[in-house]
Design an enzyme around this catalytic site. Structure first.
Site, short mmCIF file in Angstrom:
data_model
loop_
_atom_site.label_atom_id
_atom_site.label_comp_id
_atom_site.label_asym_id
_atom_site.label_seq_id
_atom_site.Cartn_x
_atom_site.Cartn_y
_atom_site.Cartn_z
N ASP A 20 0.83 -1.12 0.06
CA ASP A 20 0.13 0.14 -0.09
C ASP A 20 0.92 1.33 0.01
OD1 ASP A 20 -2.46 1.60 0.23
OD2 ASP A 20 -1.56 1.76 2.53
N ASP A 22 -0.14 5.19 1.42
CA ASP A 22 -0.42 6.06 2.28
C ASP A 22 -0.43 5.42 3.45
OD1 ASP A 22 -0.67 8.80 1.10
OD2 ASP A 22 -2.30 7.66 0.04
#
Length: 226
Positions: A20, A22
């Site tokens: 991922d 953020d």
């Protein structure tokens, strides 16, 4: 004096690594809270509830959930995106993320993010991180996290089965997506919530190392020590 016993070293072996962005590779918390705070104030939305539920979720899904009845969700999402793309102050890489990425084979790494490609490029660049050659962004999927579509797509693009990959995620929605994809998942940072069975947890990447070797068939193996 009682000295705490060090946690046992954990090892994961895989053929591909899916990150991922953020909260997992990039710390963009200040920017995210600033933008959503302004957006919520502008339209009279529940900022506290947005922060509680939006982490790791596509912006369009959050706007759709909280926008006033009859609002133009597409226009509001575009407005929010325009705000996000010009805010980079304070965006940094998570501790150890840059070194870990550099240690991994480029062809075995993918980014799977709820940001669109433009925003992902901006934030990775602001954090000083190279964008992986394989990136599954919001504009490439029809269903965002917690649906597993993005992680399954990334595994397919890298040519591996879900069971041969590892996901690094920070938010409950992303962790749920990794687990639903049948991929071993490692939670990163303080915002992971209650972890599903089998999900490991790390604070950041400073104590994480990766080594690469070949198996008997000449296929690449990545071993993580967590």
């Amino acid at each position: 004096m009682n000295i705490p016993t060090p946690a046992a070293t954990r090892t994961l072996t895989c053929r591909a690594v899916l990150f991922d962005m953020d909260g997992t590779l990039v710390d963009s918390t200040a920017v995210v809270e600033e933008v959503w705070g302004e957006f919520a104030a502008r339209y009279g939305l529940d900022f506290a509830e947005i922060l509680r539920t939006s982490h790791g979720v596509q912006a369009a899904d959050t706007v759709r959930r909280f926008a006033p009845a009859g609002a133009d969700v597409v226009a509001l999402t575009a407005e929010l995106g325009a705000m996000e793309r010009v805010r980079t102050a304070g965006i940094v890489a998570l501790p150890g993320a840059a070194d870990l990425l550099r240690s991994l084979p480029a062809g075995a790494v993918a980014l799977v993010t709820s940001a669109d490609r433009t925003l992902a490029d901006i934030r990775m660049d602001a954090a000083g991180l190279a964008m992986p050659a394989t990136a599954v962004t919001a504009d490439l999927v029809t269903r965002g996290k917690p649906h597993p579509e993005g992680y399954l797509m990334a595994a397919g693009l890298l040519g591996v089965k879900p069971e041969d990959a590892v996901v690094f995620e920070d938010a409950p929605a992303g962790i749920a997506a990794g687990v639903a994809a049948g991929i071993r998942t490692v939670a990163v940072g303080p915002n992971a919530g209650e972890l599903p069975a089998g999900v490991l947890h790390i604070a950041d990447y400073r104590a994480v190392t990766a080594s690469v070797e070949m198996d008997a068939a000449g296929r690449q193996l990545i071993s993580f020590r967590l």
